[in-house]
Design a protein around this motif. Structure first.
Motif, PDB file in Angstrom:
ATOM      1  N   ALA A 158       0.373  32.033  17.553  1.00 18.97           N
ATOM      2  CA  ALA A 158      -0.117  30.661  17.653  1.00 18.97           C
ATOM      3  C   ALA A 158       1.014  29.710  18.034  1.00 18.97           C
ATOM      4  N   ALA A 159       2.194  29.917  17.464  1.00 18.23           N
ATOM      5  CA  ALA A 159       3.345  29.073  17.800  1.00 18.23           C
ATOM      6  C   ALA A 159       3.687  29.191  19.279  1.00 18.23           C
ATOM      7  N   GLN A 160       3.636  30.401  19.808  1.00 18.77           N
ATOM      8  CA  GLN A 160       3.922  30.606  21.223  1.00 18.77           C
ATOM      9  C   GLN A 160       2.891  29.894  22.092  1.00 18.77           C
ATOM     10  N   GLN A 161       1.628  29.970  21.687  1.00 16.63           N
ATOM     11  CA  GLN A 161       0.573  29.330  22.470  1.00 16.63           C
ATOM     12  C   GLN A 161       0.666  27.806  22.401  1.00 16.63           C
ATOM     13  N   VAL A 162       1.065  27.274  21.240  1.00 19.73           N
ATOM     14  CA  VAL A 162       1.249  25.824  21.133  1.00 19.73           C
ATOM     15  C   VAL A 162       2.345  25.378  22.099  1.00 19.73           C
ATOM     16  N   ARG A 163       3.435  26.114  22.125  1.00 20.09           N
ATOM     17  CA  ARG A 163       4.531  25.766  23.038  1.00 20.09           C
ATOM     18  C   ARG A 163       4.066  25.812  24.488  1.00 20.09           C
ATOM     19  N   PHE A 164       3.349  26.852  24.867  1.00 21.73           N
ATOM     20  CA  PHE A 164       2.856  26.954  26.244  1.00 21.73           C
ATOM     21  C   PHE A 164       1.879  25.819  26.557  1.00 21.73           C
ATOM     22  N   ALA A 165       1.013  25.515  25.605  1.00 19.71           N
ATOM     23  CA  ALA A 165      -0.001  24.486  25.829  1.00 19.71           C
ATOM     24  C   ALA A 165       0.615  23.105  26.000  1.00 19.71           C
ATOM     25  N   PHE A 166       1.822  22.908  25.432  1.00 23.03           N
ATOM     26  CA  PHE A 166       2.468  21.596  25.498  1.00 23.03           C
ATOM     27  C   PHE A 166       3.615  21.569  26.499  1.00 23.03           C
ATOM     28  N   MET A 167       3.751  22.613  27.296  1.00 23.84           N
ATOM     29  CA  MET A 167       4.878  22.721  28.220  1.00 23.84           C
ATOM     30  C   MET A 167       4.942  21.551  29.199  1.00 23.84           C
ATOM     31  N   PHE A 168       3.799  21.041  29.584  1.00 23.23           N
ATOM     32  CA  PHE A 168       3.745  19.914  30.523  1.00 23.23           C
ATOM     33  C   PHE A 168       4.526  18.723  29.980  1.00 23.23           C
ATOM     34  N   PHE A 169       4.549  18.564  28.661  1.00 26.12           N
ATOM     35  CA  PHE A 169       5.200  17.413  28.037  1.00 26.12           C
ATOM     36  C   PHE A 169       6.586  17.758  27.488  1.00 26.12           C
ATOM     37  N   PHE A 170       6.898  19.048  27.426  1.00 27.50           N
ATOM     38  CA  PHE A 170       8.199  19.507  26.948  1.00 27.50           C
ATOM     39  C   PHE A 170       9.213  19.649  28.080  1.00 27.50           C
ATOM     40  N   TYR A 171       8.769  20.198  29.209  1.00 26.61           N
ATOM     41  CA  TYR A 171       9.663  20.634  30.274  1.00 26.61           C
ATOM     42  C   TYR A 171      10.269  19.429  30.999  1.00 26.61           C
ATOM     43  N   PRO A 172      11.584  19.224  30.933  1.00 21.45           N
ATOM     44  CA  PRO A 172      12.213  18.027  31.504  1.00 21.45           C
ATOM     45  C   PRO A 172      11.913  17.798  32.979  1.00 21.45           C
TER      46      PRO A 172
END
Length: 214
Positions: A158-172
């Motif tokens: 689930a943690a991995q999927q949360v990170r992937f799902a929010f990548m648009f807002f994480f990735y500089p």
């Protein structure tokens, strides 16, 4: 003045001075335009002395990048240690990391550029950073499961999927592409966090309560 370098605390102090000086130059002119000779000149020592502590300019860049990424980890860890509900912690962590990335783009573009390069080239400090973020996300999700807030079987996945799902807002680099559209991005981010919380089993009251606001 150039001089021999000792071991112990003095060596640590010299390393710290080298990194502080390099970061100052990076912030002013960018890492690509800063040479080891430039750093040495600022410190009044020879490039050879710099190389006693760092084998290359890239090693200096990676150390500085690691420091910048650690700032994010410290903030995320601080949020994870609060007494908020797990859903509130997760929402605040995601928005805070996005805000940190956006602020660096606006206020420290050369450092933003350094992190973009580090991510594109998958430097070891980036790999470490990703692992640390996943550990924090997993801990929050497990806490939510134990409290009955979330309904997931595998907190690690689930943690991995949360990170992937929010990548648009994480990735500089992606954040940079959408600079200037703060209102649209804010709305999209709140919607995405609501989606993530619902996927984890939360009813969504967190976002209605305003925790998605930066």
């Amino acid at each position: 003045m150039d001089r021999s370098i000792r071991t112990g605390k003095e060596s640590d102090d010299v390393r710290a001075r080298i990194l502080a000086t390099a970061e100052g130059l990076f912030r002013r002119v960018g890492h690509h335009r800063t040479s080891v000779a430039d750093i040495a000149a600022e410190l009044g020592m020879s490039p050879a002395n710099i190389y006693r502590f760092f084998p290359s300019r890239v090693a200096i860049e990676e150390s500085i990048c690691g420091h910048l990424l650690n700032e994010i980890i410290e903030v995320a860890s601080s949020i994870a240690r609060t007494d908020m509900r797990a859903a509130e912690k997760l929402a605040q962590l995601l928005t805070t990391v996005h805000h940190h990335t956006t602020t660096m783009l606006i206020e420290a573009k050369p450092m933003h550029d350094l992190i973009v390069i580090a991510i594109q080239e998958n430097w070891p400090v980036v790999q470490t950073h990703v692992r640390q973020i996943l550990v924090i996300l997993e801990a929050i999700i497990r806490e939510g499961v134990e409290a009955g807030e979330f309904d997931v079987q595998d907190a690690t996945q689930a943690a991995q999927q949360v990170r992937f799902a929010f990548m648009f807002f994480f990735y500089p680099a992606v954040v940079e592409l959408h600079a200037g559209r703060e209102t649209d991005i804010q709305a999209s981010m709140i919607a995405q966090i609501s989606f993530i919380l619902k996927a984890l089993g939360d009813a969504g009251e967190v976002m209605r309560g305003g925790y998605g606001q930066v």
